[in-house]
Design an enzyme around this catalytic site. Structure first.
Site, short mmCIF file in Angstrom:
data_model
loop_
_atom_site.label_atom_id
_atom_site.label_comp_id
_atom_site.label_asym_id
_atom_site.label_seq_id
_atom_site.Cartn_x
_atom_site.Cartn_y
_atom_site.Cartn_z
N TYR A 195 -2.80 8.81 7.20
CA TYR A 195 -3.09 7.38 7.09
C TYR A 195 -2.15 6.73 6.07
CZ TYR A 195 -5.18 3.20 5.13
OH TYR A 195 -5.36 1.94 4.64
N LYS A 237 1.12 3.81 6.22
CA LYS A 237 1.25 2.58 5.42
C LYS A 237 2.64 2.51 4.77
CE LYS A 237 -2.55 0.63 6.27
NZ LYS A 237 -2.58 -0.64 6.99
N SER A 266 -1.53 -0.56 1.00
CA SER A 266 -2.54 0.12 0.20
C SER A 266 -1.92 0.69 -1.06
CB SER A 266 -3.14 1.26 1.05
OG SER A 266 -3.87 2.13 0.24
#
Ligand code: NAD
Ligand code: UD1
Length: 338
Positions: A150, A154, A125
């Site tokens: 989150y 990543k 991302s």
């Protein structure tokens, strides 16, 4: 043609990628625990393409599930979408995010190594970039630990994969840094089906349009942007799906770990998205301005030149296409797959 394992293939981006893989003549095996999706998406993928895929309901954290897949199928490469993705939720239940996203990725790569499969495309991302960078963001700019759990998972997985490829040259790993995926397949048969109240802009807009939500809150109108609202790089999910095929095709014989931005290279403000949605679809979106959302940046868009030159990928769809296709999916499926 190759046989591709798609983890999380029943989800939003995964299902669109399965369509493109099948249409390109690849064989597809999906491993998904259906924690955030429904098997109906895969039924529709097969109906749309007129081709079949293998679906295993299983979990990337379970070695038995993975070994079953690799022992049953001669897999050439893995596209790894499986994971949890809600930023707010990741602050409430961090362990679930560490477990699914980090432990799950470790468990997957361990199983790949056991099976002798070393080609991997990972869903990363744009959130991994240091917020101090100025857009357009390019892959040589520094990353920084995102403040939310989150985003943290990543960047951790990117770094684990990088270290893995340094330690063992058999690995070929593509890190695709998605900007803001929106839109749906032209048919309107598959699309994004978030559970509960959507966090992201596009599903929120389409749910207001279809009458499931009263009004859109626009988070902040005092940013230093063209109209004060946040600017993002929205990318059509079909273009994003095709980036995975390009990464596979162009990386299958390469080694090492490398990152590519997947965005259009063009930023759009929240107001531009809302106004264009109204214009192209002829639907009014009730809205109000609200406080800025914690953790948001003013502007984020990609320098996508590395993906264009190295992956031979080119986005085909513009913002109007994205908004028409998002609405087409939502109005045909007002309650998603349910
Ligand atoms: P999604 O939730 O629709 O798809 C993820 C799929 O993974 C779901 O079908 C879910 O059931 C499955 N899954 C979750 N945990 C699993 C596990 N432990 N084992 C097996 N299956 C599991 O999400 P999406 O939007 O399609 O995103 C796909 C990937 O892309 C995710 O890794 C996400 O973090 C990443 N990503 C998404 C966006 C976005 O805006 N949608 C942006 C950047 C990156
Ligand atoms: C968010 C996540 C990011 C994640 C990405 C894709 C945060 C802080 N960032 O990015 O980590 O990778 O989703 O899942 O959550 N907006 C509104 N009203 C809404 C929703 C959004 O005004 O109801 C605005 C936001 O302030 C932003 C833009 O719309 O300016 C896009 O928001 P969103 O779709 O949530 O994506 P990101 O914030 O870019």
């Amino acid at each position: 043609m190759a046989k591709i394992l798609v983890t999380g293939g029943a989800g939003y981006i995964g299902s669109h990628t399965c369509v493109e893989l099948l249409n390109a003549g690849h064989q597809v095996v999906v491993l998904d625990n259906l924690s955030n999706s429904s098997e109906e998406s895969l039924n529709r993928v097969q109906a749309l393409t007129g081709k079949t895929l293998d679906f295993i309901q299983g979990d990337i954290r379970r070695a038995e599930d993975l070994d079953q897949v690799f022992n049953t199928h001669q897999i050439d490469a893995v596209i790894h979408f499986a994971g949890l993705k809600a930023v707010g939720e990741s602050q409430q239940i961090p362990l679930a995010y560490f477990d699914n996203n980090i432990s799950g990725s470790i468990s997957l790569t361990q199983a790949m190594q056991r099976a002798g499969v070393f080609n991997l495309v990972f869903s990363s991302s744009a959130t991994v970039y240091d917020e101090a960078n100025t857009s357009p963001l390019n892959e040589t700019m520094p990353t920084a630990m995102p403040t939310n759990n989150y985003g943290y998972t990543k960047l951790i997985v990117e770094q684990l994969l990088e270290k893995l490829s340094l330690a063992d040259p058999r690995w070929s790993i593509a890190l695709l840094r998605y900007f803001n995926p929106v839109g749906a397949h032209k048919s309107g048969r598959i699309g994004e089906d978030p559970q509960g109240i959507p966090n992201n802009l596009m599903p929120y807009i389409t749910q207001v349009a279809v009458g499931r939500r009263e009004k859109l809150s626009i988070y902040g109108n005092d940013y230093d942007t063209v109209d004060g609202t946040g600017v993002r790089d929205y990318i059509h999910v079909v273009d994003l799906a095709n980036a995975h095929l390009c990464a596979l095709t162009n990386r299958l014989n390469a080694t090492g770990c490398r990152a590519w931005n997947i965005g259009t290279g063009h930023g759009s403000s929240v107001l531009e998205v809302k106004n264009t949605f109204e214009q192209v679809n002829g639907v009014a979106i009730t809205f109000e301005f609200a406080e800025r959302r914690a953790g948001d940046v003013a502007t984020s868009y990609a320098d996508n030149s590395r993906a264009i030159s190295e992956l031979n990928w080119q986005p085909q769809y513009d913002l109007e296409d994205m908004l028409i296709d998002s609405w087409n999916w939502q109005k045909q499926n007002p309650k998603g797959y349910h």
